[in-house]
Design an enzyme around this catalytic site. Structure first.
Site, PDB file in Angstrom:
ATOM      1  N   HIS A   1      79.555  44.130  49.340  1.00  0.00           N
ATOM      2  CA  HIS A   1      79.659  45.394  48.609  1.00  0.00           C
ATOM      3  C   HIS A   1      80.245  46.503  49.485  1.00  0.00           C
ATOM      4  O   HIS A   1      79.488  47.211  50.151  1.00  0.00           O
ATOM      5  CB  HIS A   1      78.270  45.842  48.157  1.00  0.00           C
ATOM      6  CG  HIS A   1      77.710  45.056  47.019  1.00  0.00           C
ATOM      7  ND1 HIS A   1      77.857  45.443  45.712  1.00  0.00           N
ATOM      8  CD2 HIS A   1      77.010  43.904  46.989  1.00  0.00           C
ATOM      9  CE1 HIS A   1      77.260  44.565  44.927  1.00  0.00           C
ATOM     10  NE2 HIS A   1      76.734  43.618  45.675  1.00  0.00           N
TER      11      HIS A   1
ATOM     12  N   CYS B   1      81.253  41.462  43.980  1.00  0.00           N
ATOM     13  CA  CYS B   1      80.020  40.732  43.650  1.00  0.00           C
ATOM     14  C   CYS B   1      80.067  40.200  42.220  1.00  0.00           C
ATOM     15  O   CYS B   1      80.830  39.304  41.930  1.00  0.00           O
ATOM     16  CB  CYS B   1      78.806  41.618  43.899  1.00  0.00           C
ATOM     17  SG  CYS B   1      77.279  40.687  43.919  1.00  0.00           S
TER      18      CYS B   1
ATOM     19  N   GLU C   1      81.198  49.361  48.633  1.00  0.00           N
ATOM     20  CA  GLU C   1      80.717  50.688  48.199  1.00  0.00           C
ATOM     21  C   GLU C   1      79.346  51.003  48.807  1.00  0.00           C
ATOM     22  O   GLU C   1      78.923  52.154  48.798  1.00  0.00           O
ATOM     23  CB  GLU C   1      80.686  50.771  46.661  1.00  0.00           C
ATOM     24  CG  GLU C   1      79.484  50.142  45.971  1.00  0.00           C
ATOM     25  CD  GLU C   1      79.542  48.616  45.901  1.00  0.00           C
ATOM     26  OE1 GLU C   1      80.472  48.016  46.482  1.00  0.00           O
ATOM     27  OE2 GLU C   1      78.646  48.024  45.270  1.00  0.00           O
TER      28      GLU C   1
END
Lengths: 81, 258
Positions: free
Chosen positions: B204, B87, B206
């Protein structure tokens, strides 16, 4: 010395913000507005430079930092010497 | 075990999430790298996390590239070190010239925070080797400027060199205009540099590495990196993706002033 630098998207790059502003103007009845391109203005105060040096440094600053040359173009003018 | 470094800029806000996943979910040694640091602490892989570094002033990622740590990261990249930008991390890599192209505002001018599907286009990279070509991953995005742009010559070069690693797609893996939520050229969601050691992606991973969060698909990216590094280092102890989950250890506090 005061300098004004104008940064905007290149003609080849779509400008959705400009288009949205144009559409808003059309909604208000300003159909004469054919196109809008949105940009950014930077006003720099420079010191200790003569005009010749300033003319060298301004495009350098614009190209390296203020504009992203992949998508943006810039123009500039010296407001006060 | 591999060593990961998560860079912290003023305004990073996915640093702890990324640290947590690398340390507690993937079981890897992980350290924070402060933006003022001049030392990468011998990490095997640098991760530039998401967030709003320097308030996204000027352009997203434009100021972060002047941080002292970025000088080290450039050197690390030049020497073949693995760098993952997520990002805002992707935006920083673009601004720093470590990846080609630029980001424009999303086509609908809205901040997009939603689950998306991305298709693995190239699984022969250090970042995607644990996945299959054509595999669809469900991973969220959260960004304002994710509308990837490359001039036509660059775009055809990226396509020709197989540098596009992820594309936005629908659930079935089809590329549609609707699935390309931010308007990126050729639906590009993630790309790699020519040398194959620097990858940037807008989604993302994560935030999609634990079932409780709705998806574990993001682990494919971290698993790929670990597998790649283990193979390169010749440790040979390749664990399966379903590795025993280590006990959650507390995250270190941040030290330093912005």
């Amino acid at each position: 010395m005061k300098v004004r630098i104008l940064v905007s998207l290149k003609e080849s790059v779509l400008d959705p913000q400009g288009q949205t502003v144009r559409n808003a103007l059309h909604t208000l009845g300003y159909h004469q507005v054919k196109d809008v391109r949105q940009g950014k203005v930077f006003e720099l105060e420079l010191e200790g430079l003569n005009r010749q040096d300033a003319e060298k440094i301004i495009p350098e600053i614009s190209d390296r930092v203020l504009a992203n040359p992949i998508i943006e173009k810039f123009s500039w003018e010296i407001m006060e010497a | 075990m591999m060593k990961f470094g998560v860079v912290v800029f003023p305004g990073s806000n996915c640093d702890y999430d990324t640290f947590h996943v690398l340390q507690n979910v993937m079981g890897q040694e992980t350290v924070f790298l402060w933006h003022k640091d001049h030392d990468l602490q011998g990490v095997d892989c640098v991760v530039l996390p998401g967030g709003f570094s320097y308030g996204d002033y000027l352009r997203s990622g434009a100021i972060a590239r002047f941080s002292p740590i970025m000088r080290e990261i450039k050197k690390f990249a030049d020497s073949g070190g693995l760098i993952l930008g997520i990002c805002n991390g992707f935006q920083i890599l673009l601004e720093a010239g470590l990846l080609p192209g630029a980001m424009l505002r999303n086509k609908n001018l809205k901040f997009l925070c939603q689950q998306v599907n991305i298709r693995i286009e190239n699984n022969r990279t250090a970042f995607s080797g644990a996945g299959k070509k054509g595999q669809v991953l469900r991973i969220p995005i959260a960004h304002f400027d994710g509308n990837y742009y490359a001039p036509p010559e660059l775009l055809s070069e990226l396509e020709k060199n197989n540098q596009i690693v992820f594309r936005y797609c629908d659930r079935k893996g089809q590329l549609t205009e609707e699935a390309n939520v931010n308007g990126s050229v050729n639906s590009i969601a993630g790309l790699i540099n020519r040398q194959g050691n620097v990858l940037g992606m807008m989604p993302h991973p994560e935030r999609a590495s634990e079932n409780i969060l709705g998806s574990e698909d993001g682990k494919v990216i971290f698993r790929s990196l670990i597998d790649y590094l283990e193979k390169k280092k010749g440790t040979g102890k390749k664990k399966t993706v379903r590795a025993v989950r280590p006990a959650v250890s507390p995250l270190p506090p941040l030290i330093g002033t912005f």
